[in-house]
Design a protein around this motif. Sequence first.
Motif, PDB file in Angstrom:
ATOM      1  N   THR A  72      -8.273 -91.118  35.468  1.00 43.58           N
ATOM      2  CA  THR A  72      -7.592 -91.985  34.507  1.00 43.58           C
ATOM      3  C   THR A  72      -8.537 -93.111  34.093  1.00 43.58           C
ATOM      4  O   THR A  72      -9.315 -93.609  34.895  1.00 43.58           O
ATOM      5  CB  THR A  72      -6.304 -92.596  35.088  1.00 43.58           C
ATOM      6  OG1 THR A  72      -6.643 -93.369  36.228  1.00 43.58           O
ATOM      7  CG2 THR A  72      -5.302 -91.515  35.447  1.00 43.58           C
ATOM      8  N   GLN A  73      -8.428 -93.449  32.862  1.00 48.13           N
ATOM      9  CA  GLN A  73      -9.211 -94.565  32.327  1.00 48.13           C
ATOM     10  C   GLN A  73      -8.311 -95.790  32.305  1.00 48.13           C
ATOM     11  O   GLN A  73      -7.121 -95.679  32.005  1.00 48.13           O
ATOM     12  CB  GLN A  73      -9.666 -94.254  30.892  1.00 48.13           C
ATOM     13  CG  GLN A  73     -10.577 -93.060  30.774  1.00 48.13           C
ATOM     14  CD  GLN A  73     -12.007 -93.436  31.139  1.00 48.13           C
ATOM     15  OE1 GLN A  73     -12.399 -94.571  31.019  1.00 48.13           O
ATOM     16  NE2 GLN A  73     -12.758 -92.464  31.617  1.00 48.13           N
ATOM     17  N   PRO A  74      -8.869 -96.932  32.593  1.00 44.35           N
ATOM     18  CA  PRO A  74      -8.031 -98.129  32.463  1.00 44.35           C
ATOM     19  C   PRO A  74      -7.694 -98.324  30.986  1.00 44.35           C
ATOM     20  O   PRO A  74      -8.455 -97.894  30.106  1.00 44.35           O
ATOM     21  CB  PRO A  74      -8.923 -99.260  32.982  1.00 44.35           C
ATOM     22  CG  PRO A  74     -10.309 -98.735  32.912  1.00 44.35           C
ATOM     23  CD  PRO A  74     -10.218 -97.240  33.014  1.00 44.35           C
ATOM     24  N   PRO A  75      -6.565 -98.915  30.719  1.00 48.37           N
ATOM     25  CA  PRO A  75      -6.207 -99.111  29.307  1.00 48.37           C
ATOM     26  C   PRO A  75      -7.232-100.031  28.639  1.00 48.37           C
ATOM     27  O   PRO A  75      -7.836-100.888  29.294  1.00 48.37           O
ATOM     28  CB  PRO A  75      -4.823 -99.770  29.365  1.00 48.37           C
ATOM     29  CG  PRO A  75      -4.736-100.365  30.731  1.00 48.37           C
ATOM     30  CD  PRO A  75      -5.605 -99.518  31.617  1.00 48.37           C
ATOM     31  N   PRO A  76      -7.443 -99.846  27.343  1.00 49.39           N
ATOM     32  CA  PRO A  76      -8.402-100.726  26.671  1.00 49.39           C
ATOM     33  C   PRO A  76      -7.882-102.160  26.693  1.00 49.39           C
ATOM     34  O   PRO A  76      -6.672-102.389  26.721  1.00 49.39           O
ATOM     35  CB  PRO A  76      -8.454-100.177  25.237  1.00 49.39           C
ATOM     36  CG  PRO A  76      -7.188 -99.417  25.067  1.00 49.39           C
ATOM     37  CD  PRO A  76      -6.799 -98.922  26.421  1.00 49.39           C
ATOM     38  N   PRO A  77      -8.790-103.113  26.709  1.00 47.59           N
ATOM     39  CA  PRO A  77      -8.334-104.501  26.711  1.00 47.59           C
ATOM     40  C   PRO A  77      -7.631-104.807  25.389  1.00 47.59           C
ATOM     41  O   PRO A  77      -7.931-104.194  24.366  1.00 47.59           O
ATOM     42  CB  PRO A  77      -9.634-105.306  26.840  1.00 47.59           C
ATOM     43  CG  PRO A  77     -10.706-104.393  26.369  1.00 47.59           C
ATOM     44  CD  PRO A  77     -10.234-102.998  26.652  1.00 47.59           C
ATOM     45  N   PRO A  78      -6.692-105.734  25.415  1.00 48.81           N
ATOM     46  CA  PRO A  78      -6.025-106.075  24.157  1.00 48.81           C
ATOM     47  C   PRO A  78      -7.043-106.694  23.200  1.00 48.81           C
ATOM     48  O   PRO A  78      -8.020-107.304  23.623  1.00 48.81           O
ATOM     49  CB  PRO A  78      -4.964-107.103  24.580  1.00 48.81           C
ATOM     50  CG  PRO A  78      -5.430-107.631  25.892  1.00 48.81           C
ATOM     51  CD  PRO A  78      -6.250-106.538  26.525  1.00 48.81           C
TER      52      PRO A  78
END
Length: 181
Positions: free
Chosen positions: A14-20
């Motif tokens: 899993t990839q961490p979610p992109p930063p806002p």
Amino acid sequence: PIVTSQLPPPVVVTQPPPPPPQAAERILIEAEDEMESSIRPLSERPSRNTKEIRPAWRPPYSGTGNWYLAVGGEFLRYQFNVNRGGTYYVWVRDYVDRFQPKGVRRISVEFDGRPYGAFSEVDIPAPGDKGAFGWHRIGNGVNLTTGTHAMKVTKEATTAGAAILDAFYLTTDPNDRPAEK
């Protein structure tokens, strides 16, 4: 014998979610908040006007007034802080009227001693006798690092029309547009 093969469990990556997305940085500089000005002596100027504070004869302005650069080479210098480095898109709020041909109010702009370009005044309708202030984006953006910077604005040449400057706006958002007064 019975042979069974067991496969290892699948590995899930899993990839961490992109930063806002970061909010745009915005810097508003009022023309009358210069740190330095170089104006010719009154005997060498076609007009007495210089820094105009609360000028009732002008159309609505930002802040408390504007600057009137009448002679080529007159300049204003500003110091400002950048909280986040990046490309900043530059806007100028300046004056136009129906009495002077387009291009007589040209200014040159530099950042930290490096030329940014020369630009004509805003191209908007200016009906009536008071003229109008309006925003226009100049150039293709300037790369600024985090920290303190200087901007110098110079009247390009002595002409029939003064460069009448109201405010400057720098933003990291290429789609951002400063609000009109």
